[in-house]
Design a protein around this motif. Structure first.
Motif, PDB file in Angstrom:
ATOM      1  N   ALA A 101       0.869  -1.179   0.000  1.00 47.85           N
ATOM      2  CA  ALA A 101       0.000   0.000   0.000  1.00 47.85           C
ATOM      3  C   ALA A 101       0.901   1.223   0.000  1.00 47.85           C
ATOM      4  O   ALA A 101       1.683   1.424   0.931  1.00 47.85           O
ATOM      5  CB  ALA A 101      -0.905   0.009   1.225  1.00 47.85           C
ATOM      6  N   MET A 102       0.815   2.000  -1.062  1.00 41.88           N
ATOM      7  CA  MET A 102       1.709   3.151  -1.189  1.00 41.88           C
ATOM      8  C   MET A 102       1.170   4.388  -0.491  1.00 41.88           C
ATOM      9  O   MET A 102       1.923   5.312  -0.189  1.00 41.88           O
ATOM     10  CB  MET A 102       1.952   3.429  -2.681  1.00 41.88           C
ATOM     11  N   ILE A 107      -5.130   1.301   2.153  1.00 42.76           N
ATOM     12  CA  ILE A 107      -5.115   0.335   3.251  1.00 42.76           C
ATOM     13  C   ILE A 107      -6.358  -0.557   3.224  1.00 42.76           C
ATOM     14  O   ILE A 107      -6.272  -1.771   3.429  1.00 42.76           O
ATOM     15  CB  ILE A 107      -5.011   1.049   4.606  1.00 42.76           C
ATOM     16  N   ALA A 108      -7.522   0.046   2.946  1.00 48.17           N
ATOM     17  CA  ALA A 108      -8.756  -0.747   2.929  1.00 48.17           C
ATOM     18  C   ALA A 108      -8.684  -1.832   1.855  1.00 48.17           C
ATOM     19  O   ALA A 108      -9.116  -2.976   2.078  1.00 48.17           O
ATOM     20  CB  ALA A 108      -9.967   0.156   2.700  1.00 48.17           C
ATOM     21  N   ALA A 109      -8.146  -1.485   0.675  1.00 46.69           N
ATOM     22  CA  ALA A 109      -8.008  -2.483  -0.393  1.00 46.69           C
ATOM     23  C   ALA A 109      -7.016  -3.569   0.007  1.00 46.69           C
ATOM     24  O   ALA A 109      -7.221  -4.752  -0.290  1.00 46.69           O
ATOM     25  CB  ALA A 109      -7.573  -1.807  -1.688  1.00 46.69           C
ATOM     26  N   LEU A 110      -5.954  -3.168   0.700  1.00 44.06           N
ATOM     27  CA  LEU A 110      -4.980  -4.154   1.187  1.00 44.06           C
ATOM     28  C   LEU A 110      -5.635  -5.085   2.204  1.00 44.06           C
ATOM     29  O   LEU A 110      -5.375  -6.294   2.205  1.00 44.06           O
ATOM     30  CB  LEU A 110      -3.774  -3.441   1.796  1.00 44.06           C
ATOM     31  N   ALA A 140       9.192   1.699  -1.200  1.00 42.89           N
ATOM     32  CA  ALA A 140       8.426   2.675  -0.416  1.00 42.89           C
ATOM     33  C   ALA A 140       7.035   2.125  -0.161  1.00 42.89           C
ATOM     34  O   ALA A 140       6.535   1.266  -0.892  1.00 42.89           O
ATOM     35  CB  ALA A 140       8.335   4.000  -1.164  1.00 42.89           C
ATOM     36  N   GLY A 141       6.370   2.626   0.879  1.00 44.17           N
ATOM     37  CA  GLY A 141       5.004   2.221   1.181  1.00 44.17           C
ATOM     38  C   GLY A 141       4.676   2.490   2.623  1.00 44.17           C
ATOM     39  O   GLY A 141       5.569   2.740   3.449  1.00 44.17           O
ATOM     40  N   VAL A 142       3.388   2.434   2.942  1.00 37.74           N
ATOM     41  CA  VAL A 142       2.944   2.685   4.316  1.00 37.74           C
ATOM     42  C   VAL A 142       2.563   1.388   5.020  1.00 37.74           C
ATOM     43  O   VAL A 142       2.457   1.356   6.246  1.00 37.74           O
ATOM     44  CB  VAL A 142       1.754   3.672   4.349  1.00 37.74           C
ATOM     45  N   THR A 251      -0.817  -2.359  -4.381  1.00 33.94           N
ATOM     46  CA  THR A 251      -2.181  -2.762  -4.051  1.00 33.94           C
ATOM     47  C   THR A 251      -3.062  -2.439  -5.257  1.00 33.94           C
ATOM     48  O   THR A 251      -3.163  -1.286  -5.661  1.00 33.94           O
ATOM     49  CB  THR A 251      -2.694  -2.012  -2.816  1.00 33.94           C
ATOM     50  N   PRO A 252      -3.704  -3.441  -5.866  1.00 33.14           N
ATOM     51  CA  PRO A 252      -4.466  -3.179  -7.096  1.00 33.14           C
ATOM     52  C   PRO A 252      -5.811  -2.540  -6.814  1.00 33.14           C
ATOM     53  O   PRO A 252      -6.345  -2.621  -5.708  1.00 33.14           O
ATOM     54  CB  PRO A 252      -4.638  -4.570  -7.692  1.00 33.14           C
TER      55      PRO A 252
END
Length: 405
Positions: A101-102, A107-110, A140-142, A251-252
């Motif tokens: 998740a970038m 986050i919800a999709a992840l 990179a990502g959260v 994350t698509p």
């Protein structure tokens, strides 16, 4: 049980020498020893299109709707493929990947992907930024998911072994055999090809990019149209390969069937970057300059594609921009690996995905099989079809046995 018994003594042809067609042929020889199996391939060699232009990922099954054909066949097919590779000394590597998740709004999709993964029995775990950097120091990502089951292989090598097994079982692979007509005559189905006529008790259509057209040759309404989407790739130059260790995916978008540009370590060495997803102007349009006017007119004239384009025109423009402007492609890659620069990339061969679309504009999200008369048609087999190929072949054989017994 009449037809199932007669299959033991007679014959089947499979149209298409990609991995699904070859896996089906091999599964038929396993279930019906002595069956005469013929694979009809229009090219001079097997696995030259979707299979041979595959990035080589052995998918875990994390993305797919639980209970769907994709989920079931991917999970079981992955295990079968790995066992096949081990038995036949085909190199593969269960190297794992991260789905990143970038931004916070991903986050919800992840979360949704993680839930699907657990529902499908995929080993995956949520990791924080520090753990992500331990796996992929330049990413990179959260937040991210670690999926250690994901692997890599060369699917052309798998196909070569399948073809050899089919031939050892008494089957044959006939190349330069483009199918031009299909008819039922005297209790058999006959495929007319550039190499002559081939008659069999049953036929299987694994024609990939042309599966809908082959179905129509057999007098079947496929109820879908194949729309070709070109996926364009770069590879990292050797000086930049240290920026990626294994597989890094974004994350698509859950509403769109493509996974976004990502990084893939290849079994033969090197790192592949991509793909985007743009409309191809020919079903085998591997460059933006390849044009088949009749095929393009068929795509643009279909109600399904027009509805799809209306719904996703913004996404489509973004994909086109990445196709024509390298800087836009680089920017997408930099969201995952900020150190990537344009000079790190070199152009790699593109692939074309055969995506089935209904007249409603709905993208067919699952594998799609249709039985009609003496033929079974595989009408949608996009990713993860290569991973799932041995299980898809088994499913095809089981379907034939159930529906014709």
């Amino acid at each position: 049980m009449f037809f199932a018994k007669s299959l033991l003594m007679k014959s089947v042809f499979i149209i298409g020498g990609g991995i699904v067609g070859l896996a089906t042929a091999w599964r038929l020889t396993q279930r019906y020893p002595g069956l005469r199996v013929t694979v009809l391939e229009k090219e001079h060699a097997i696995a030259l299109h979707q299979t041979g232009r595959n990035s080589g990922v052995i998918h875990s099954g994390i993305y797919y709707k639980p209970g769907s054909l994709k989920a079931i066949n991917c999970r079981e097919g992955k295990q079968q493929l790995e066992e096949f590779c081990e038995l036949h000394n085909i190199p593969f590597d269960r190297c794992g990947k991260v789905v990143v998740a970038m931004r916070d709004d991903q986050i919800a999709a992840l979360d949704g992907i993680e839930e699907r993964g657990h529902a499908n029995g995929v080993a995956c775990r949520r990791i924080n930024v520090e753990e992500l950097h331990e796996l992929e120091p330049h990413c990179a990502g959260v937040a991210a998911l670690q999926v250690p089951e994901t692997g890599i292989v060369d699917y052309t090598v798998v196909c070569q072994r399948l073809a050899k097994l089919v031939e050892e079982a008494g089957g044959r692979i006939v190349t330069t055999a483009e199918v031009t007509a299909i008819a039922e005559r005297a209790g058999q189905v006959v495929a007319s090809t550039s190499q002559g006529d081939f008659a069999a008790d049953f036929g299987v259509n694994c024609g990939g990019l042309y599966c809908d057209k082959i179905a129509k040759l057999a007098g079947v309404d496929p109820e879908v149209q194949i729309v070709p989407f070109r996926g364009e790739y770069f590879t990292l130059k050797p000086a930049a390969t240290h920026l990626v260790r294994n597989l890094i995916y974004p994350t698509p978008d859950p509403a769109f069937p493509f996974l976004g540009v990502h990084f893939t370590r290849m079994i033969g060495g090197g790192i592949e970057c991509g793909p985007n997803a743009v409309l191809a102007f020919a079903r085998e349009g591997y460059t933006r300059w390849q044009l088949n006017p009749c095929e393009l007119a068929s795509t643009l004239g279909s109600a399904g594609f027009r509805k799809l384009a209306t719904k996703y025109w913004r996404t489509g423009l973004g994909e086109l921009r990445r196709s024509y402007f390298k800087g836009a492609f680089v920017a997408a890659l930099q969201e995952l690996v900020p150190e990537i620069r344009s000079e790190h990339l070199q152009t790699a061969p593109a692939g074309v995905r055969a995506q089935a679309i209904r007249d409603s504009g709905e993208l067919v999200d699952d594998f799609l099989l249709k039985m009609d008369g003496r033929m079974l048609h595989v009408l949608n087999a996009p990713s993860p079809a290569a991973t799932a190929s041995l299980r898809i072949g088994q499913t095809v054989v089981e379907t034939i046995a159930e529906r014709t017994s």
